[in-house]
Design an enzyme around this catalytic site. Structure first.
Site, PDB file in Angstrom:
ATOM      1  N   PRO A   2      80.053  75.248  53.834  1.00 21.55           N
ATOM      2  CA  PRO A   2      78.777  75.895  54.098  1.00 21.55           C
ATOM      3  C   PRO A   2      78.334  75.937  55.552  1.00 21.55           C
ATOM      4  O   PRO A   2      77.582  75.095  56.004  1.00 21.55           O
ATOM      5  CB  PRO A   2      77.780  75.084  53.268  1.00 21.55           C
ATOM      6  CG  PRO A   2      78.402  73.745  53.091  1.00 21.55           C
ATOM      7  CD  PRO A   2      79.846  73.873  53.361  1.00 21.55           C
ATOM      8  N   GLU A   3      78.751  76.939  56.311  1.00 21.72           N
ATOM      9  CA  GLU A   3      78.051  77.293  57.535  1.00 21.72           C
ATOM     10  C   GLU A   3      77.438  78.668  57.250  1.00 21.72           C
ATOM     11  O   GLU A   3      77.573  79.180  56.132  1.00 21.72           O
ATOM     12  CB  GLU A   3      79.001  77.276  58.736  1.00 21.72           C
ATOM     13  CG  GLU A   3      79.505  75.861  59.009  1.00 21.72           C
ATOM     14  CD  GLU A   3      80.151  75.621  60.363  1.00 21.72           C
ATOM     15  OE1 GLU A   3      79.870  76.385  61.300  1.00 21.72           O
ATOM     16  OE2 GLU A   3      80.929  74.666  60.463  1.00 21.72           O
ATOM     17  N   LYS A  52      71.497  79.019  57.200  1.00 21.14           N
ATOM     18  CA  LYS A  52      72.199  78.404  56.067  1.00 21.14           C
ATOM     19  C   LYS A  52      71.354  78.417  54.800  1.00 21.14           C
ATOM     20  O   LYS A  52      71.691  77.726  53.835  1.00 21.14           O
ATOM     21  CB  LYS A  52      72.593  76.969  56.432  1.00 21.14           C
ATOM     22  CG  LYS A  52      73.531  76.895  57.636  1.00 21.14           C
ATOM     23  CD  LYS A  52      73.777  75.475  58.088  1.00 21.14           C
ATOM     24  CE  LYS A  52      74.503  75.469  59.423  1.00 21.14           C
ATOM     25  NZ  LYS A  52      74.532  74.110  60.021  1.00 21.14           N
ATOM     26  N   ARG A 121      60.735  78.680  60.527  1.00 21.67           N
ATOM     27  CA  ARG A 121      61.178  77.453  61.200  1.00 21.67           C
ATOM     28  C   ARG A 121      62.560  77.607  61.830  1.00 21.67           C
ATOM     29  O   ARG A 121      63.024  76.703  62.526  1.00 21.67           O
ATOM     30  CB  ARG A 121      61.238  76.296  60.183  1.00 21.67           C
ATOM     31  CG  ARG A 121      59.902  75.595  59.975  1.00 21.67           C
ATOM     32  CD  ARG A 121      60.059  74.355  59.117  1.00 21.67           C
ATOM     33  NE  ARG A 121      59.656  74.602  57.736  1.00 21.67           N
ATOM     34  CZ  ARG A 121      60.442  74.470  56.679  1.00 21.67           C
ATOM     35  NH1 ARG A 121      61.697  74.097  56.828  1.00 21.67           N
ATOM     36  NH2 ARG A 121      59.992  74.719  55.466  1.00 21.67           N
ATOM     37  N   ASN A 162      79.249  72.576  62.244  1.00 20.35           N
ATOM     38  CA  ASN A 162      80.152  71.746  63.036  1.00 20.35           C
ATOM     39  C   ASN A 162      81.437  72.468  63.458  1.00 20.35           C
ATOM     40  O   ASN A 162      81.981  72.189  64.516  1.00 20.35           O
ATOM     41  CB  ASN A 162      80.488  70.480  62.244  1.00 20.35           C
ATOM     42  CG  ASN A 162      80.782  69.299  63.159  1.00 20.35           C
ATOM     43  OD1 ASN A 162      80.452  69.327  64.351  1.00 20.35           O
ATOM     44  ND2 ASN A 162      81.413  68.280  62.617  1.00 20.35           N
ATOM     45  N   ARG A 258      77.503  63.377  63.432  1.00 25.06           N
ATOM     46  CA  ARG A 258      78.551  64.336  63.112  1.00 25.06           C
ATOM     47  C   ARG A 258      79.714  64.115  64.064  1.00 25.06           C
ATOM     48  O   ARG A 258      79.549  63.564  65.147  1.00 25.06           O
ATOM     49  CB  ARG A 258      78.053  65.773  63.264  1.00 25.06           C
ATOM     50  CG  ARG A 258      76.752  66.061  62.558  1.00 25.06           C
ATOM     51  CD  ARG A 258      76.776  65.709  61.092  1.00 25.06           C
ATOM     52  NE  ARG A 258      77.833  66.400  60.393  1.00 25.06           N
ATOM     53  CZ  ARG A 258      77.777  67.669  60.039  1.00 25.06           C
ATOM     54  NH1 ARG A 258      76.704  68.376  60.310  1.00 25.06           N
ATOM     55  NH2 ARG A 258      78.773  68.239  59.418  1.00 25.06           N
TER      56      ARG A 258
END
Length: 269
Positions: A2-3, A52, A121, A162, A258
């Site tokens: 999931p990106e 996302k 946001r 990432n 991370r």
DNA sequence: AGCGGATGTACAG
DNA sequence: TGTACCTCCGCTT
């Protein structure tokens, strides 16, 4: 998985399979059961991605807001849906297709106002045609944080994770520890433009590939990837292995919980 | 059988 | 900065 590219692909997949259709909605796992009951038998009007975040539009009944987090996964297939297992948080079933959601960080029913608040946001998303690099640049140019941290901050830029972070910095020879305010506007614009291309290809292929044609295993006569994340990459999860371009050892370090990956020779201040 | 990670985020302090 | 949360998979015993 999931990106941002995964989420935009999921929005597209849901639009193609369910948009304008009456759907059955259920929560075999139970944690979305009350909302599922409200939505069952409604028309799934649209599906949208913002960074996302995935939003499934059910008209006046509201929006289902889904965030996969680190572990969330979708299974989509042709009808009839298989018997649901007890980890399926959300099942949507139409006449021809079903979709099963497991392990999301968020799966909640929101009003239009609440959906807008979530979107507000977020920083600009390279996959949204109406978004551009300016709003992100305003933050980056004033920030003492590292560019590696800024690229992962969804308020600065939405959808980068990432893998894209590590790979886009490598492709531009940028040291991940450089402060945002030490980047030039030209460098940022190049990163933004590159992310648009990489992420669009990610949506198309449903995986992340970042290696330029002239650096592929075939082109360079090296063995294909060994990692199982699915795509062809320069540095992500290649710690200790030789850089495809210079042969130096790829490094890794923890940064904000991370793993960061980079080539110390190709990416210098 | 049991462990450790993993493409993420939010909250506490 | 650390920790909790969600699930699956591959590795070790």
């Amino acid at each position: 998985m999931p990106e941002g590219h995964t989420i935009h692909r999921l929005a597209q997949d849901h639009r193609e399979r369910f948009a304008g259709r009456t759907v059955r909605v259920s929560s075999p796992q139970g944690r979305f059961a009350d909302s599922a009951a409200l939505l069952d038998g409604c028309v799934l009007e649209t599906a949208e991605a913002h960074g996302k975040h995935l939003f499934l539009g059910f008209g006046g009944t509201g929006w289902v807001h889904v965030h996969l987090g680190l572990f969330g996964k979708y299974g989509i297939g042709p009808a009839p849906a298989p018997p649901a297992t007890d980890t399926v948080r959300l099942r949507i079933a139409g006449p021809d297709h079903y979709s099963d959601l497991r392990g999301p960080t968020a799966c909640e029913l929101l009003t239009e106002g609440e959906r807008q608040a979530v979107a507000d946001r977020l920083g600009p998303d390279p996959l949204r045609p109406e978004d551009g690099p300016d709003r992100a640049w305003d933050r980056i140019a004033r920030s003492r944080s590292t560019i590696a941290a800024l690229l992962m901050d969804q308020k600065v830029i939405a959808g980068v994770g990432n893998v894209y972070r590590a790979e886009v910095l490598f492709r531009h020879g940028i040291d991940p520890y450089r402060a945002g305010r030490d980047l030039t506007r030209r460098e940022w614009d190049a990163l933004w433009t590159d992310l648009i291309g990489l992420m669009r290809e990610g949506v198309r292929n449903n995986r992340i590939d970042t290696v330029r044609p002239e650096h592929t295993p075939e082109a360079m006569g090296r063995p294909p990837r060994v990692d199982d994340h699915g795509g062809e990459v320069y540095v992500y999860r290649r710690a200790g292995m030789p850089c495809h371009l210079c042969g130096d050892e790829i490094r890794t370090a923890g940064l904000a919980a991370r793993n960061l990956f980079w080539c110390p020779r190709c990416q210098q201040r």
